[in-house]
Write an enzyme that holds these catalytic residues in place. Structure first.
Site, PDB file in Angstrom:
ATOM      1  N   TRP B 328      37.610  44.246  43.627  1.00  0.00           N
ATOM      2  CA  TRP B 328      37.833  45.655  44.019  1.00  0.00           C
ATOM      3  C   TRP B 328      38.285  45.753  45.467  1.00  0.00           C
ATOM      4  O   TRP B 328      39.059  46.616  45.855  1.00  0.00           O
ATOM      5  CB  TRP B 328      36.542  46.442  43.784  1.00  0.00           C
ATOM      6  CG  TRP B 328      36.615  47.884  44.201  1.00  0.00           C
ATOM      7  CD1 TRP B 328      36.993  48.936  43.421  1.00  0.00           C
ATOM      8  CD2 TRP B 328      36.279  48.443  45.485  1.00  0.00           C
ATOM      9  NE1 TRP B 328      36.922  50.123  44.139  1.00  0.00           N
ATOM     10  CE2 TRP B 328      36.481  49.843  45.411  1.00  0.00           C
ATOM     11  CE3 TRP B 328      35.828  47.900  46.691  1.00  0.00           C
ATOM     12  CZ2 TRP B 328      36.238  50.691  46.486  1.00  0.00           C
ATOM     13  CZ3 TRP B 328      35.595  48.749  47.765  1.00  0.00           C
ATOM     14  CH2 TRP B 328      35.805  50.130  47.651  1.00  0.00           C
ATOM     15  N   HIS B 329      37.796  44.805  46.284  1.00  0.00           N
ATOM     16  CA  HIS B 329      38.110  44.845  47.715  1.00  0.00           C
ATOM     17  C   HIS B 329      39.537  44.433  48.017  1.00  0.00           C
ATOM     18  O   HIS B 329      40.101  44.841  49.038  1.00  0.00           O
ATOM     19  CB  HIS B 329      37.163  43.937  48.500  1.00  0.00           C
ATOM     20  CG  HIS B 329      35.782  44.478  48.637  1.00  0.00           C
ATOM     21  ND1 HIS B 329      34.840  44.362  47.638  1.00  0.00           N
ATOM     22  CD2 HIS B 329      35.193  45.166  49.636  1.00  0.00           C
ATOM     23  CE1 HIS B 329      33.717  44.957  48.032  1.00  0.00           C
ATOM     24  NE2 HIS B 329      33.902  45.444  49.238  1.00  0.00           N
ATOM     25  N   GLY B 330      40.089  43.600  47.176  1.00  0.00           N
ATOM     26  CA  GLY B 330      41.451  43.153  47.465  1.00  0.00           C
ATOM     27  C   GLY B 330      42.002  42.322  46.333  1.00  0.00           C
ATOM     28  O   GLY B 330      41.264  41.714  45.556  1.00  0.00           O
TER      29      GLY B 330
END
Lengths: 386, 464
Positions: B328-330
């Site tokens: 989700w972060h990257g």
């Protein structure tokens, strides 16, 4: 003053009234920012409030006088005022950045030169300059334009052209009153922001420190009626010095040593000087606008020659060794060719110093030719113009 | 335009807040929604509004359909429609490049060249905040599907919930039942700014970001760019620096967001609670990016079965949740690795909890902090290879050679460690006990932060 008591975790905690805390916070923030703003405005190292003063000085400057300041003054105002000065129309106008700044009148025998260089000109500067020429009785026969790589780099943003907002708006008068109002509002906002930036504050503090013994007279640009060498003997810090014909000089005691010049040249790419290493593509919109400017100059009967100024030999090697930068520079050259060919204009590709015979000791840093190399640039201009 | 810009602080915020004080009802909601859309367009690009408009309109409609529909089959279809749209947008903008690159690399190892037209997917520009607002709208639709919430009738209110500018770009992830009732209240009663709680928290966040996080970043970025050749000391210095940078940057931004919300009399949820003072990995995830952790728990971990299906399945669910949370972060496998490491830490703690709890608290905190720091390596590294090069440097692969260590950077790291490991965070009521003197000191820090925000000048001539 009463206090509000409230329970917190079983203990009574003293809560200072909100007003006192907020006043304390707010006054401190606003006071500190006002101090920074006021200091930056007073010293004005960003030359935001010098337009009228420099315009007057430019109109008054005599051939024996130097315009001097311990920081860089509003160069745009100087150039515009000199072009409007009656009875002083140059045959040859040099435009571009400080890389063209050491071309002087003696390098164009039999001609009147005005060196209208300015720090990192943007397309807006050239458009404003066009409006100045349109409204002035003066039409130079020749305009020699120095084009540095960053001119077509979209990552290179400049706001110094805002000194010529009136002229810029005049050039774009077909865009309407609302657009003009938005440009002026944006300019006012940029000036406010500038006075609250860290670089401006640091430069202000350094200016005050290094020139503390000459305060308050040093706080604005002035004309001096002294020979160059005599003036240089009076100063302890490096001054911006502009001669009557517009070229600049550095006092000998502040000129970099050959070792320092070589270091600057060697680090030109690694230091990302002038965003040379951060250059994604040629900005097509700028190129198109520049073509329009050139067309207007040509249509006034002006002989225009474009120059890609020479850089220090070591800088040139660094640029050539970087495949991406080399690709961009080649792309820049073809863009210039595409712009100038339909207009029948000349491009003198002088970036390689060897093409002019400029040697390392003829540069004052990694990308500024000194007077000897500038004389060779002048010869190249003279050869291709009438 | 972000929070830490003069345009936001001196133009946008005073204008919006000033107007908001004068109106209420749908006019207030329209102002907040319109200002939020303008903020979003200026923060990135106007076309970013298009995907947000698509998911907002779709989910508003799906919410109503779900509420009215009785047929379970049709309700599942509507839910699937919403999830497909939201996750599809996320997949295209955020993950298509990763999938294409991975597929291309895999094909290349088999000697097959990938078609150039696939670069369309690999070059999509990521709209800012898309990960946040899609998760918010997914939780809204999911709760209506589970009949835990009612569909919002007022589209303006719903639009304001999705786009509310304090939390739009970087959270906190705010649930509908946290924000929509508050929007109803301010719509009816008008806004009553909580000046003290809002301004002071915003100022603390600004100082954390500009005065600590950004300064540390300047010092460690050059080290990390050459991390594969760093000695042990500089590698650890860079790691500690990054752990502090990301904490002060993210928590600072959250503080600013919550402070801004308070100016509109909106209480956004707490997002950080001194996470580096945690005594175990589970506690860390109750203190770090709290709103994301809760979202993953409620909409991923528990629907997968949580810890209700036995130890092995719990481990699988935990690992899946953390790996997806990492992604989700990257859009990079190094983020998945980061999630994998945290999942492993959580599983290990879960299995060895008895032993863990027998350690002194200081040891628990030290081990937790060390584990979390080591997990940051793949999060910050640009590639998995670089991450392993960093791990090698940390454990002496390039020797202990120190090289040039900036004393200023060391100073910032020490200050950051003290603040993060010892002090109470600003959210925990410390602002309520601020004296005028401390407020004045905060004011000085804020003024310095405002000036330091402007790191470049467009007017100075000294560069030439």
């Amino acid at each position: 003053m009463s206090r509000t008591l409230c329970e917190s975790g079983g203990h009574f905690a003293h809560r200072v009234p909100t007003n006192r805390v907020l006043w304390s916070f707010g006054l401190t923030v606003l006071g500190a920012l006002a101090l920074v703003y006021g200091l930056d405005a007073w010293v004005d190292v960003s030359a935001l409030g010098q337009h009228d003063l420099v315009t007057r000085l430019a109109k008054e400057q005599q051939p024996s006088q130097l315009l001097v300041w311990a920081a860089a003054y509003d160069q745009r105002a100087w150039v515009a005022a000199r072009l409007r000065r009656l009875g002083a129309c140059p045959n040859v106008l040099v435009a571009g950045s400080s890389t063209m700044g050491q071309l002087n009148g003696s390098m164009f025998p039999g001609k009147v030169l005005l060196n209208g260089w300015m720090g990192a000109p943007s397309i807006e500067d050239f458009e404003a300059l066009t409006a100045v020429l349109s409204g002035s009785p003066c039409t130079p026969r020749v305009i020699a334009v120095g084009l540095d790589p960053w001119f077509f780099n979209a990552n290179f943003e400049e706001e110094r052209w805002r000194s010529l907002t009136t002229e810029y708006v005049q050039y774009n008068r077909n865009d309407g009153a609302v657009w003009a109002a938005s440009i002026r509002a944006r300019g006012a906002w940029e000036r406010i922001k500038e006075r609250l930036t860290q670089p401006a504050l640091l430069q202000t503090l350094m200016f005050l420190y290094y020139n503390r013994h000459e305060l308050p007279s040093v706080l604005s640009p002035r004309l001096v009626d002294l020979p160059f060498a005599a003036f240089c003997s009076t100063i302890a810090t490096n001054y911006d010095i502009r001669w009557f014909d517009g070229h600049f000089s550095n006092c000998p005691q502040f000129i970099k040593t050959s070792g320092q010049v070589e270091s600057a040249a060697a680090a030109y790419v690694s230091d990302n000087t002038n965003q040379i290493a951060n250059w994604p593509e040629i900005d097509a919109r700028r190129a198109s606008r520049f073509a329009t400017v050139l067309r207007r100059w040509r249509d006034k009967g002006i002989d225009v020659v474009l120059i890609t100024p020479p850089v220090h030999p070591t800088t040139y090697r660094r640029l050539s060794d970087d495949a991406t930068i080399l690709r961009r520079l080649n792309s820049l050259d073809s863009t210039l060719a595409n712009i100038t060919k339909p207009l029948g204009l000349v491009v003198e590709r002088l970036r390689d110093p060897a093409s002019l015979g400029c040697t390392a000791d003829e540069f004052i840093d990694g990308h500024h030719p000194g007077s000897r190399c500038s004389a060779k640039i002048a010869q190249a201009i003279t050869k291709v113009t009438r | 335009m972000l929070f830490n810009t003069l345009s936001f602080l001196l133009l946008f915020l005073p204008l919006v807040l000033g107007l908001a004080l004068l109106i209420r009802g749908n006019a207030l909601l329209l102002l907040l929604a319109g200002a939020s859309c303008a903020f979003y367009a200026l923060a990135g690009h106007p076309w970013f509004l298009i995907p947000m408009a698509v998911t907002t309109t779709l989910d508003f409609g799906v919410g109503h359909l779900l509420e009215r529909e009785q047929s379970e089959r049709r309700r599942k279809v509507y839910l699937a429609l919403s999830l497909t749209a939201n996750l599809g947008l996320l997949a295209y903008f955020k993950y298509s490049g990763l999938l294409v690159r991975t597929a291309a690399d895999a094909l290349a190892t088999l000697g097959v060249e990938s078609a150039s037209r696939w670069t369309l997917f690999s070059s999509a520009i990521l709209p800012a905040g898309i990960s946040f607002y899609t998760f918010q709208t997914i939780s809204y639709v999911f709760d209506i599907y589970r009949r835990k919430a009612h569909a919002e009738k007022n589209f303006l209110k719903y639009l304001t919930f999705v786009s509310f500018f304090p939390h739009l770009v970087a959270g906190p992830l705010t649930r509908h039942n946290q924000l929509i009732p508050q929007l109803s209240t301010i719509s009816e009663q008008g806004i009553r700014p909580r000046w003290r709680a809002g301004l002071l928290l915003f100022a603390v966040g600004l100082c954390k970001k500009v005065l600590i996080a950004d300064r540390i970043a300047v010092g460690i970025d050059p080290i990390i760019n050459m991390i594969g050749s760093q000695g042990m000391v500089t590698a650890w210095l860079a790691l500690l620096g990054y752990a502090l940078q990301i904490y002060f940057d993210f928590s600072g931004y959250s503080d600013m967001a919550i402070g801004l919300g308070r100016l509109f009399n909106i209480e956004l949820p707490q997002n950080f609670n001194s996470p580096y003072q945690s005594a175990n990995p589970s506690e860390f995830w109750r203190r770090w990016h709290i709103t994301l952790g809760l979202w993953l728990r409620d909409y991923l971990y528990i629907p997968l079965g949580g810890n209700r299906l036995g130890s092995q399945r719990t481990t699988v669910n935990l690992m899946a949740t953390m790996i997806l949370g990492g992604l989700w972060h990257g859009a990079s496998w190094s983020f998945a690795l980061w999630g994998f490491i945290h999942g492993t830490l959580l599983v290990a703690h879960h299995r060895c909890q008895h032993t863990w709890d027998s350690w002194p608290v200081s040891v628990q905190r030290g081990v937790t902090f060390a584990g979390v720091c080591l997990a940051w390596v793949p999060f910050r590294a640009r590639t998995i290879q670089e991450a392993f090069g960093w791990y090698g440097a940390l454990f002496g692969a390039n020797g202990g050679y120190v090289g040039a260590v900036s004393p200023i950077l060391v100073g910032y790291v020490l200050i950051g460690l003290f603040v993060a490991l010892q002090l109470r965070n600003a959210y925990r009521g410390t602002l309520e006990r601020f004296s005028p003197l401390r407020a004045a000191l905060l004011g000085v820090g804020t003024a310095i932060a405002v000036v330091r925000m402007g790191t470049s000048s467009s007017f100075l001539y000294y560069r030439f």
